[in-house]
Design a protein around this motif. Structure first.
Motif, PDB file in Angstrom:
ATOM      1  N   ASP A  21       0.819  -1.210   0.000  1.00 26.80           N
ATOM      2  CA  ASP A  21       0.000   0.000   0.000  1.00 26.80           C
ATOM      3  C   ASP A  21       0.853   1.260   0.000  1.00 26.80           C
ATOM      4  O   ASP A  21       0.512   2.245  -0.631  1.00 26.80           O
ATOM      5  CB  ASP A  21      -0.925   0.002   1.226  1.00 26.80           C
ATOM      6  CG  ASP A  21      -2.090  -0.970   1.052  1.00 26.80           C
ATOM      7  OD1 ASP A  21      -2.543  -1.141  -0.091  1.00 26.80           O
ATOM      8  OD2 ASP A  21      -2.524  -1.558   2.036  1.00 26.80           O
ATOM      9  N   GLY A  49      -5.195   9.310  -2.962  1.00 29.68           N
ATOM     10  CA  GLY A  49      -6.115   8.467  -2.209  1.00 29.68           C
ATOM     11  C   GLY A  49      -7.567   8.616  -2.625  1.00 29.68           C
ATOM     12  O   GLY A  49      -8.442   7.965  -2.064  1.00 29.68           O
ATOM     13  N   SER A  56     -10.837   7.890  -4.439  1.00 32.36           N
ATOM     14  CA  SER A  56     -11.304   6.648  -5.047  1.00 32.36           C
ATOM     15  C   SER A  56     -11.993   6.873  -6.389  1.00 32.36           C
ATOM     16  O   SER A  56     -12.113   5.959  -7.193  1.00 32.36           O
ATOM     17  CB  SER A  56     -12.270   5.937  -4.091  1.00 32.36           C
ATOM     18  OG  SER A  56     -13.348   6.802  -3.772  1.00 32.36           O
ATOM     19  N   ARG A 112      -3.989   3.775   2.103  1.00 32.11           N
ATOM     20  CA  ARG A 112      -5.109   3.637   1.170  1.00 32.11           C
ATOM     21  C   ARG A 112      -6.002   4.869   1.181  1.00 32.11           C
ATOM     22  O   ARG A 112      -6.745   5.108   0.234  1.00 32.11           O
ATOM     23  CB  ARG A 112      -5.933   2.398   1.525  1.00 32.11           C
ATOM     24  CG  ARG A 112      -5.220   1.087   1.288  1.00 32.11           C
ATOM     25  CD  ARG A 112      -6.202  -0.077   1.235  1.00 32.11           C
ATOM     26  NE  ARG A 112      -7.000  -0.185   2.434  1.00 32.11           N
ATOM     27  CZ  ARG A 112      -6.656  -0.860   3.515  1.00 32.11           C
ATOM     28  NH1 ARG A 112      -5.503  -1.475   3.559  1.00 32.11           N
ATOM     29  NH2 ARG A 112      -7.454  -0.916   4.570  1.00 32.11           N
TER      30      ARG A 112
END
Length: 650
Positions: free
Chosen positions: A143, A205, A207, A329
């Motif tokens: 990650d 980060g 999404s 993440r």
């Protein structure tokens, strides 16, 4: 791991380009891929094979005969090789006795007194706990270093209208590169033509892909969507956000939590104590308490197993690595595990103002015409007069005029007066635009400025030879998420403070809007450091959040410095210990909550591990404990603390 990924990425890209050695490439890549697979999953495979051999030997005792010992011995070698090698190397090179060597001796001792199954189970469960610990470490590294496998190698550059692929290293600032649909963006730059959606999760980060059009900023290592983009190079590869993340990742992997370092120091002398007590249990009870030698040997082996600090040692790093992976993440980059733990005890958060609580860019908020002028007339003339200036106020006025699609012209003559404003000749008239103190009389200032200045706005005045014709107010707008982040911190019982070099009046307006508890204004960089020290005395551990060069000393001086990743200066990023990669202040309370959860999990693990060791040792010494129960109790507690730590991956 990072280096391996880096080499893997380079080798793969090289293989794609090198058409002259196609026959050799698959073999080499296959070998490297195999090595990487074994490095990633080797411990889990070894534990699985060891467990299968133990099961075979146990089920086949009746028909295997003496061969069951060979199965157990093979299980010992396969399951225990990695940990035994680690323990022996530590002993040979560092003269250090660690938990790996203790387990090797315990398993060998169990076999020595005829308990092959128990010794093999000890090796198997120890190998399984090692595989779980390795999983948490590899997950964290994956990650944290997702970009390593996406490292840009080449770019499609446009020279004289022709398209050419060149190595990234050959690009210069202001070059223009073309990125086609589905391709990786190779540089940090600005879109000059085209429209597309860009997946920048690896950097920020986020999404959801972000729409990018003319004037939008893009980052190296992100993935272009369905449109084509022409991008102007703003930063060279070594200065890019991508490269900065790689450096931060490498630093993070070298850091160790302070609690983990304490545990490792504790492990060294604790193992010596366990070995010494084991030796005493072997010889003293038969001489002093009429124990049989076999009973003393059995209890000594059980003691060596149950007293091993495996669960204590495994209480911290899996939890910390899982937390770092979780944060990565979400766009939270920790430079080391110790900073995750440090966030658990934060009492106060100090914010810089410009670029942190605010966007760091002035915007026109009010146009106030005087006499018979209109708002649009004042704005158009002001933009024309400022069109040759690079000052942030001038640029904000020009942007506002462009938004209104005004025809901004060029003045005939332009003189700049530092700290005051500019004098311009345009359209046959003489104009001035600048600070109200330079243009307005004291009475005019008292009449026109109080309302605007009380709102924390910067005011410039426009005038011609007949007197002032208008006022333009500008303000650095607050980040939309600042209020929510600060409210979330307050719910956690954390005090918030603003530390800024700006004027007190402006700072207090922004603080009121954001909901900040206390304000310290007109601070120099060294004054911010002094303020951090004072806050530490009052509240304990301090977080400092900032983005600029002037914040760097305070970021370095705080318990934990947190830098804005996208907007932050290189110096701020170097000085901070945590980076908000997408500049989202909502991630700040998440980071602190993650630190508190991590601290809680570590405390749970340590209390549970120490209690289990105490119970198992007491049972063995005063009542007697079967070796299988000792193995299951000890190694089971180790597995449980690791699994409890891995909950932080969620």
């Amino acid at each position: 791991m990072l280096q391996e990924l880096k080499m893997e990425s380079r080798a793969t890209m090289s293989a794609m380009r090198d058409t002259t050695s196609e026959k050799n490439v698959p073999k080499n890549e296959s070998q490297k891929g195999g090595n990487l697979f074994l490095q990633t999953h080797g411990e889990a495979i070894a534990a699985g094979v060891s467990g299968a051999l133990i099961l075979l030997a146990w089920l086949g005792q009746s028909w295997l005969g003496s061969l069951d010992v060979i199965c157990y011995l093979t299980a010992y070698v396969i399951g225990g090789f990695a940990k035994a090698r680690e323990g022996l190397l530590a002993f040979i090179h560092e003269k250090k006795l660690d938990v790996n060597l203790l387990m090797l001796l315990a398993a060998a001792g169990a076999a020595g007194i005829g308990y092959w199954l128990e010794g093999a189970l000890l090796i198997f469960i120890f190998a399984l706990s090692g595989a779980l610990e390795a999983y948490s470490e590899q997950k964290s590294r994956r990650d944290l270093s997702a970009l390593m496998s996406m490292k840009p190698e080449t770019a499609r550059i446009i020279i004289g209208g022709k398209e050419r692929r060149v190595p990234i290293e050959q690009l210069k600032v202001e070059d223009q590169v073309l990125v086609k649909p589905g391709e990786q963006i190779p540089v940090d730059g600005t879109v000059v033509r085209g429209m597309s959606e860009v997946n920048q999760a690896a950097i920020t980060g986020e999404s959801v892909p972000v729409e990018k059009g003319k004037g939008a900023e893009v980052f190296a290592g992100t993935l272009n969507g369905t449109g084509s983009l022409m991008i102007r190079v703003d930063r060279l590869l070594e200065e890019s956000t991508f490269s900065r993340i790689v450096r931060l990742v490498q630093e993070a992997e070298e850091q160790q939590p302070s609690a983990q370092r304490t545990i490792e120091r504790f492990e060294g002398w604790y193992v010596k104590v366990v070995l010494a007590v084991t030796a005493l249990l072997l010889f003293l009870p038969p001489l002093l308490f009429s124990w049989s030698w076999s009973d003393a040997g059995y209890r000594a082996m059980v003691f060596m197993v149950v007293a091993s600090p495996c669960a204590v040692v495994a209480s911290i790093m899996p939890a910390v690595l899982a937390a770092m992976s979780n944060g990565a993440r979400k766009g939270l980059l920790f430079k080391g595990g110790s900073y995750v733990q440090a966030l658990a005890d934060i009492g106060v958060v100090a914010f810089d103002k410009t670029g942190t609580l605010t966007h760091g860019e002035l915007a026109v908020t009010d146009v106030v015409p005087l006499r018979d002028w209109s708002k649009d007339g004042v704005l158009k003339v002001a933009a024309t007069l400022e069109s040759l200036s690079e000052h942030p106020i001038a640029q904000a006025i020009i942007r506002k005029a462009q938004e209104k699609e005004m025809d901004v012209q060029r003045p005939e003559h332009f003189d700049s007066y530092t700290g005051r404003g500019v004098k311009v000749r345009w359209n046959g008239r003489h104009w001035r635009i600048g600070k109200p103190e330079w243009i307005l009389s004291p009475d005019e200032r008292d009449q026109l400025l109080p309302t605007l200045e009380s709102e924390g706005k910067t005011v410039v005045c426009l005038a011609n030879e007949n007197g002032p014709v208008g006022l333009i107010a500008l303000k650095d707008t607050i980040r939309t998420e600042a209020q929510m982040a600060i409210q979330a911190l307050k719910k956690m019982g954390i005090t918030t403070v603003m530390l800024t070099g700006d004027r007190r009046q402006t700072a207090e307006v922004i603080a009121r809007q954001a909901g900040v508890d206390h304000v310290r204004a007109e601070l120099l960089p060294e004054s911010k450091v002094q303020a951090i020290r004072e806050l530490e005395k009052t509240y304990g551990s301090v977080v400092m959040v900032g983005d600029g060069v002037n914040d760097a000393p305070a970021l370095a001086g705080a318990t934990v410095g947190i830098a804005m990743g996208a907007a932050g200066s290189d110096v701020a990023l170097e000085s901070a210990q945590v980076v908000l990669m997408n500049d989202d202040l909502n991630n700040l309370p998440k980071a602190i909550a993650l630190g508190k959860r991590t601290g809680s999990v570590i405390r749970q693990n340590l209390v549970f591990a120490l209690l289990m060791i105490g119970v198992l040792i007491g049972t063995n010494l005063f009542q007697g404990l079967p070796l299988p129960m000792g193995v299951v109790g000890h190694e089971g507690s180790t597995l449980l603390v690791i699994l409890n730590g891995l909950r932080l991956l969620r």
